[in-house]
Scaffold this active site. Structure first.
Site, mmCIF file in Angstrom:
data_model
loop_
_atom_site.group_PDB
_atom_site.id
_atom_site.type_symbol
_atom_site.label_atom_id
_atom_site.label_comp_id
_atom_site.label_asym_id
_atom_site.label_seq_id
_atom_site.Cartn_x
_atom_site.Cartn_y
_atom_site.Cartn_z
ATOM 1 N N GLU A 41 62.971 51.399 -39.219
ATOM 2 C CA GLU A 41 64.100 52.129 -38.642
ATOM 3 C C GLU A 41 65.284 52.154 -39.608
ATOM 4 O O GLU A 41 66.024 53.146 -39.664
ATOM 5 C CB GLU A 41 64.503 51.516 -37.309
ATOM 6 C CG GLU A 41 63.488 51.795 -36.206
ATOM 7 C CD GLU A 41 63.821 51.115 -34.909
ATOM 8 O OE1 GLU A 41 63.900 51.809 -33.880
ATOM 9 O OE2 GLU A 41 63.998 49.876 -34.909
ATOM 10 N N GLU A 60 56.581 47.816 -32.071
ATOM 11 C CA GLU A 60 57.280 47.215 -30.924
ATOM 12 C C GLU A 60 56.460 47.226 -29.628
ATOM 13 O O GLU A 60 56.473 46.231 -28.886
ATOM 14 C CB GLU A 60 58.633 47.906 -30.705
ATOM 15 C CG GLU A 60 59.720 47.516 -31.694
ATOM 16 C CD GLU A 60 59.720 48.372 -32.959
ATOM 17 O OE1 GLU A 60 60.713 48.334 -33.698
ATOM 18 O OE2 GLU A 60 58.713 49.073 -33.191
#
Length: 255
Positions: A108, A128
């Site tokens: 990210e 995740e």
């Protein structure tokens, strides 16, 4: 956690939190603060981000920092959002030199950068959901913008780890280089940025982000013309044109 040095017009930012350069709230706040400081320094034209060591760019969040504590989790993810949005919206050009694993919040971070260079051994992913979470550091928004909905779903919804060559093919990174050459390649790009008008680049970056930010095309086109005229309020516009006509390198003031 965050180290930086300035060389010429480029800031070099290193994530340094052994063994996997994981993010902590303190590290994210430090990144956000550093971006603000660099934004205020008109002599900075570009920033290169990389990870310490040769194995990890960053493996993402340090999960030990919140586990089952919802209050800490909310604070942690707020830090992710603030830091990476600051990075996305920085005045200067940001280049990720991905020198190893870039997973979760590590990927990210690269998605918040303008340009991504991956070393050939790099692995990229957003795992995740495998631990009952989701990529909330802008990953669900930035990844499909770069690679399309299909590949974004494949990466996020199936926990597929992407090697550097595939990342290049799908547009997740712009270049793949040999192991150990990422910083050198990113620095070469930063040097090219440094040869251009800093204010013109600043305006161009903001205009490119218009569609991502939901600005209608008609409004974006009008703003493009306004920004073009705004450049005439600064001395670098005259310097750039004169340098071209006189066949010399411009000397930017970035005033």
């Amino acid at each position: 956690m965050i180290r930086h040095e300035i060389r010429g017009h480029t800031a070099f930012i290193t994530m340094d939190n052994p063994p996997a350069n994981t993010w902590t709230p303190e590290g994210l706040r430090a990144l956000e603060s550093l971006v603000g400081t660099l934004n205020a320094d008109r002599s900075i034209y570009a920033a290169v981000l990389t990870g310490a060591g040769g194995k990890f760019f960053s493996a993402g969040a340090d999960l030990n920092r919140f586990q089952e504590d919802k209050v800490l989790a909310r604070h942690f993810i707020a830090c992710f959002g603030s830091a990476f949005e600051a990075l996305m919206n920085s005045r200067f050009v940001t280049i990720a030199a991905i020198n190893g694993y870039a997973l979760g919040g590590g990927l990210e971070c690269t998605l918040a950068c303008d340009i991504r260079i991956a070393e050939e051994h790099a692995q990229l992913g957003l795992p995740e959901p495998a631990v009952g979470l989701l990529p909330a550091g802008s990953g669900t928004q930035n990844l499909p913008w770069l690679v399309g909905e299909g590949w974004a779903k494949r990466i996020i919804l199936t926990n597929e780890r992407i090697p550097a060559d595939t990342a290049l093919r799908i547009g997740l990174v712009q270049e793949v280089v040999a192991k150990g050459k990422g910083l050198e390649a990113a620095t070469a790009i930063a040097d090219r940025v440094g040869s251009l008008s800093p204010r013109a680049i600043e305006y161009c970056k903001g205009l490119i982000h218009n569609a991502r930010n939901g600005i209608p095309r008609r409004a974006g086109l009008a703003l493009e013309r306004e920004r073009f005229m705004d450049l005439f309020d600064h001395s670098d516009q005259v310097e750039g044109v004169n340098a071209f006509l006189q066949k010399r390198k411009p000397e930017w003031k970035n005033d």
